[in-house]
Design a protein around this motif. Structure first.
Motif, PDB file in Angstrom:
ATOM      1  N   VAL A   1       0.832  -1.214   0.000  1.00 20.11           N
ATOM      2  CA  VAL A   1       0.000   0.000   0.000  1.00 20.11           C
ATOM      3  C   VAL A   1       0.864   1.261   0.000  1.00 20.11           C
ATOM      4  CG1 VAL A   1      -1.960  -1.049   1.171  1.00 20.11           C
ATOM      5  CG2 VAL A   1      -0.156   0.036   2.529  1.00 20.11           C
ATOM      6  N   LYS A   2       2.156   1.108  -0.116  1.00 20.87           N
ATOM      7  CA  LYS A   2       3.020   2.276   0.028  1.00 20.87           C
ATOM      8  C   LYS A   2       2.972   3.209  -1.161  1.00 20.87           C
ATOM      9  CE  LYS A   2       5.939   0.143   3.501  1.00 20.87           C
ATOM     10  NZ  LYS A   2       7.303  -0.247   3.952  1.00 20.87           N
ATOM     11  N   ASN A   3       2.316   2.768  -2.268  1.00 18.39           N
ATOM     12  CA  ASN A   3       2.068   3.671  -3.387  1.00 18.39           C
ATOM     13  C   ASN A   3       0.669   4.291  -3.325  1.00 18.39           C
ATOM     14  OD1 ASN A   3       4.541   3.600  -4.880  1.00 18.39           O
ATOM     15  ND2 ASN A   3       4.052   1.506  -5.479  1.00 18.39           N
ATOM     16  N   HIS A   4      -0.074   3.995  -2.264  1.00 15.35           N
ATOM     17  CA  HIS A   4      -1.338   4.689  -2.022  1.00 15.35           C
ATOM     18  C   HIS A   4      -1.040   6.092  -1.490  1.00 15.35           C
ATOM     19  CE1 HIS A   4      -2.886   0.735  -2.525  1.00 15.35           C
ATOM     20  NE2 HIS A   4      -3.980   0.855  -1.788  1.00 15.35           N
ATOM     21  N   ARG A   5      -1.958   6.992  -1.743  1.00  9.36           N
ATOM     22  CA  ARG A   5      -1.874   8.333  -1.157  1.00  9.36           C
ATOM     23  C   ARG A   5      -2.770   8.402   0.076  1.00  9.36           C
ATOM     24  NH1 ARG A   5       1.041  11.913  -3.969  1.00  9.36           N
ATOM     25  NH2 ARG A   5       1.501  11.409  -6.153  1.00  9.36           N
ATOM     26  N   LEU A   6      -2.280   9.109   1.100  1.00  7.16           N
ATOM     27  CA  LEU A   6      -3.002   9.183   2.371  1.00  7.16           C
ATOM     28  C   LEU A   6      -3.067  10.627   2.847  1.00  7.16           C
ATOM     29  CD1 LEU A   6      -4.282   7.591   4.773  1.00  7.16           C
ATOM     30  CD2 LEU A   6      -1.999   7.569   5.805  1.00  7.16           C
ATOM     31  N   ASN A   7      -4.260  10.997   3.305  1.00  5.89           N
ATOM     32  CA  ASN A   7      -4.458  12.311   3.910  1.00  5.89           C
ATOM     33  C   ASN A   7      -5.097  12.103   5.276  1.00  5.89           C
ATOM     34  OD1 ASN A   7      -4.525  15.106   4.150  1.00  5.89           O
ATOM     35  ND2 ASN A   7      -6.547  15.272   3.239  1.00  5.89           N
ATOM     36  N   ILE A   8      -4.448  12.576   6.324  1.00  4.66           N
ATOM     37  CA  ILE A   8      -4.994  12.519   7.680  1.00  4.66           C
ATOM     38  C   ILE A   8      -5.014  13.942   8.223  1.00  4.66           C
ATOM     39  CG2 ILE A   8      -4.760  11.591  10.011  1.00  4.66           C
ATOM     40  CD1 ILE A   8      -3.184   9.275   8.937  1.00  4.66           C
ATOM     41  N   LYS A   9      -6.191  14.421   8.583  1.00  5.58           N
ATOM     42  CA  LYS A   9      -6.319  15.781   9.111  1.00  5.58           C
ATOM     43  C   LYS A   9      -6.016  15.772  10.609  1.00  5.58           C
ATOM     44  CE  LYS A   9      -9.621  17.238   5.579  1.00  5.58           C
ATOM     45  NZ  LYS A   9     -11.004  17.724   5.299  1.00  5.58           N
ATOM     46  N   ALA A  10      -4.740  15.604  10.904  1.00  6.05           N
ATOM     47  CA  ALA A  10      -4.299  15.461  12.288  1.00  6.05           C
ATOM     48  C   ALA A  10      -3.442  16.643  12.711  1.00  6.05           C
ATOM     49  CB  ALA A  10      -3.516  14.166  12.453  1.00  6.05           C
ATOM     50  N   SER A  11      -3.443  16.893  14.001  1.00  9.72           N
ATOM     51  CA  SER A  11      -2.590  17.940  14.569  1.00  9.72           C
ATOM     52  C   SER A  11      -1.417  17.362  15.340  1.00  9.72           C
ATOM     53  CB  SER A  11      -3.408  18.842  15.500  1.00  9.72           C
ATOM     54  OG  SER A  11      -3.977  18.081  16.566  1.00  9.72           O
ATOM     55  N   HIS A  12      -1.607  16.182  15.963  1.00  6.07           N
ATOM     56  CA  HIS A  12      -0.586  15.591  16.819  1.00  6.07           C
ATOM     57  C   HIS A  12      -0.572  14.073  16.670  1.00  6.07           C
ATOM     58  CE1 HIS A  12      -1.228  19.501  18.719  1.00  6.07           C
ATOM     59  NE2 HIS A  12      -0.071  19.357  19.349  1.00  6.07           N
ATOM     60  N   THR A  13       0.554  13.477  17.061  1.00  2.00           N
ATOM     61  CA  THR A  13       0.635  12.023  17.235  1.00  2.00           C
ATOM     62  C   THR A  13       0.971  11.729  18.689  1.00  2.00           C
ATOM     63  OG1 THR A  13       2.974  12.039  16.592  1.00  2.00           O
ATOM     64  CG2 THR A  13       1.358  11.495  14.882  1.00  2.00           C
ATOM     65  N   ALA A  14       0.571  10.544  19.144  1.00  2.00           N
ATOM     66  CA  ALA A  14       0.843  10.136  20.520  1.00  2.00           C
ATOM     67  C   ALA A  14       2.289   9.695  20.664  1.00  2.00           C
ATOM     68  CB  ALA A  14      -0.097   9.006  20.926  1.00  2.00           C
ATOM     69  N   ASP A  15       2.942  10.171  21.707  1.00  2.00           N
ATOM     70  CA  ASP A  15       4.292   9.724  22.030  1.00  2.00           C
ATOM     71  C   ASP A  15       4.201   8.386  22.770  1.00  2.00           C
ATOM     72  OD1 ASP A  15       5.108  12.104  20.970  1.00  2.00           O
ATOM     73  OD2 ASP A  15       5.506  13.064  22.908  1.00  2.00           O
ATOM     74  N   LEU A  16       5.070   7.456  22.411  1.00  4.31           N
ATOM     75  CA  LEU A  16       5.033   6.126  22.990  1.00  4.31           C
ATOM     76  C   LEU A  16       6.285   5.822  23.800  1.00  4.31           C
ATOM     77  CD1 LEU A  16       3.675   4.111  19.927  1.00  4.31           C
ATOM     78  CD2 LEU A  16       2.367   5.158  21.790  1.00  4.31           C
ATOM     79  N   LEU A  17       6.136   4.984  24.791  1.00  4.57           N
ATOM     80  CA  LEU A  17       7.256   4.486  25.567  1.00  4.57           C
ATOM     81  C   LEU A  17       7.891   3.303  24.825  1.00  4.57           C
ATOM     82  CD1 LEU A  17       5.518   4.521  29.075  1.00  4.57           C
ATOM     83  CD2 LEU A  17       7.081   6.238  28.122  1.00  4.57           C
ATOM     84  N   PRO A  18       9.082   2.871  25.209  1.00  9.91           N
ATOM     85  CA  PRO A  18       9.735   1.746  24.513  1.00  9.91           C
ATOM     86  C   PRO A  18       8.892   0.472  24.461  1.00  9.91           C
ATOM     87  CG  PRO A  18      11.311   2.888  25.899  1.00  9.91           C
ATOM     88  CD  PRO A  18       9.976   3.492  26.205  1.00  9.91           C
TER      89      PRO A  18
END
Length: 405
Positions: A206-223
């Motif tokens: 799917v890496k040749n698909h185009r993606l649009n996400i109307k996002a402002s932030h991503t969640a920070d994750l622990l290890p």
């Protein structure tokens, strides 16, 4: 357009789309429905709590209710993933007649009955399940109903093939409070049904698909994959999906990130909760029809996935606060649908990067980190409320692009 839904985990086994005489199934998965018993977290509902929650004892309080939560470890000793060892994805849900639904008002049932098309009178289904008190460590006996509905396009919707709506409702049977965060863990690939000469050797990616996400932030994750309770802006990072190809800037180990949507101040959003009192009044005769609002919504999509090879596009709308985007970095390599080039038997599955899983749900472990997303819900449901969240996928085809090759 049609879909096949299985009672096992309310699994969306297939979404079939016809494009210029070609048949596409835009969801990955096994050929045989029975294989979902080992094909975990693919196209199924997830609950009682989506994503990762810290194992341990947590006291939750809301509206005078207080309960103890003990999430069950399954991914690691520290992490409970997707509701525990036997989550809602593993349960067999009961299909109800529309008239027997308890969490939909008479007005909503009439809307569902009237949505039947001339092609099919079987384009809506409601599935029910009872989660017992203490299920996978979560308190309270919980009654759930999930609606799956197919909608035809309106006459003026150019290129639209149809829509699929999934609406989740839940209510505690007894007084109390419980965390709940439901989603559909479905994996999309808009090119997988193309022939090899139409798509090239990478048709399963799917890496040749185009993606649009109307996002402002991503969640920070622990290890260990658990949320830290902090969020980082997407601007200027690989997480700024603004109609770019998924492969552009894609991390070496793929995407597995939660995106918090930007504020939608100018749009009417369906509420996350319905007052139990208001609902019971509506059941007695007053009109409450959130289903109609969802079916007739003209909100702009919060996520868009499209392929220039197949000419297919999917626009997503939801009242949920964000979406988990996962590129199938650890695929099940045992099974693949025949329409995607598989034999339908074991040992010929999907590749790394073969799907865009787009899982719409509330913020990660929000009941443990309510301060991180104050404009969203704390994912706690009391007996005074009814849970009410949905996702809608509108499917389009660019016929001119398909004909032009």
């Amino acid at each position: 357009m049609n879909a096949q839904v299985l009672p096992h985990g309310v699994t969306i086994h297939r979404i079939i789309v016809q494009v210029e005489g070609k048949t596409h199934d835009i969801l990955i998965g096994p050929e045989n429905p029975k294989d979902y018993e080992t094909f975990k977290y693919t196209n199924t509902i997830i609950g009682r709590y989506a994503n990762r929650v810290r194992v341990g004892e947590h006291i939750v309080k809301k509206d005078g209710f207080e309960r103890l939560v003990r999430p069950v470890s399954n991914e690691s000793p520290e992490v409970s993933l997707h509701g525990g060892l036997l989550g809602f994805d593993f349960a067999v849900w009961q299909r109800l007649s529309l008239e027997d639904a308890k969490l939909f008002t008479p007005a909503e049932i009439r809307t569902l009955q009237n949505s039947s098309t001339s092609e099919s009178s079987d384009n809506t289904a409601i599935y029910a399940y009872i989660s017992k008190d203490g299920d996978q460590g979560y308190p309270g006996k919980l009654y759930l109903e999930t609606l799956v509905a197919l909608l035809p396009p309106a006459q003026d919707e150019k290129g639209k093939v149809g829509s699929i709506v999934i609406l989740y409702r839940a209510r505690l049977v007894n007084e109390g409070v419980t965390p709940i965060n439901l989603t559909q863990h479905w994996g999309f690939n808009l090119d997988a049904s193309l022939r090899e000469d139409e798509s090239g050797s990478d048709k399963l990616s799917v890496k040749n698909h185009r993606l649009n996400i109307k996002a402002s932030h991503t969640a920070d994750l622990l290890p260990n994959g658990l949320p830290s309770g902090k969020y980082s802006p997407v601007g200027g990072t690989v997480h700024e999906h603004n109609n770019k190809l998924i492969k552009e800037g894609c991390p070496n180990d793929g995407y597995d990130h939660y995106y918090l949507f930007s504020p939608r101040l100018c749009e009417k959003l369906v509420p996350h909760r319905i007052s139990a009192k208001d609902f019971d009044t509506a059941k007695a005769g007053e009109e409450l029809n959130i289903v109609k609002e969802i079916f007739e919504s003209t909100n702009e999509p919060v996520v868009q996935l499209k392929s220039e090879k197949s000419g297919l596009k999917v626009d997503f709308d939801s009242n949920q606060a964000g979406v988990m985007f996962y590129t199938n970095n650890h695929p099940n390599k045992q099974f693949r649908k025949k329409i995607h080039g598989g034999p339908g038997m074991k040992d010929d599955g999907y590749i790394n990067g073969s799907a865009a899983f787009l899982e719409f749900h509330e913020p990660l472990s929000a009941f443990l980190h309510p301060e991180a997303t104050p404009n969203s819900t704390d994912t706690l449901l009391t007996s005074n409320e009814i849970y009410n969240n949905f996702v809608r996928a509108d499917i389009f085809v660019d016929s001119e692009r398909v004909r032009g090759g």
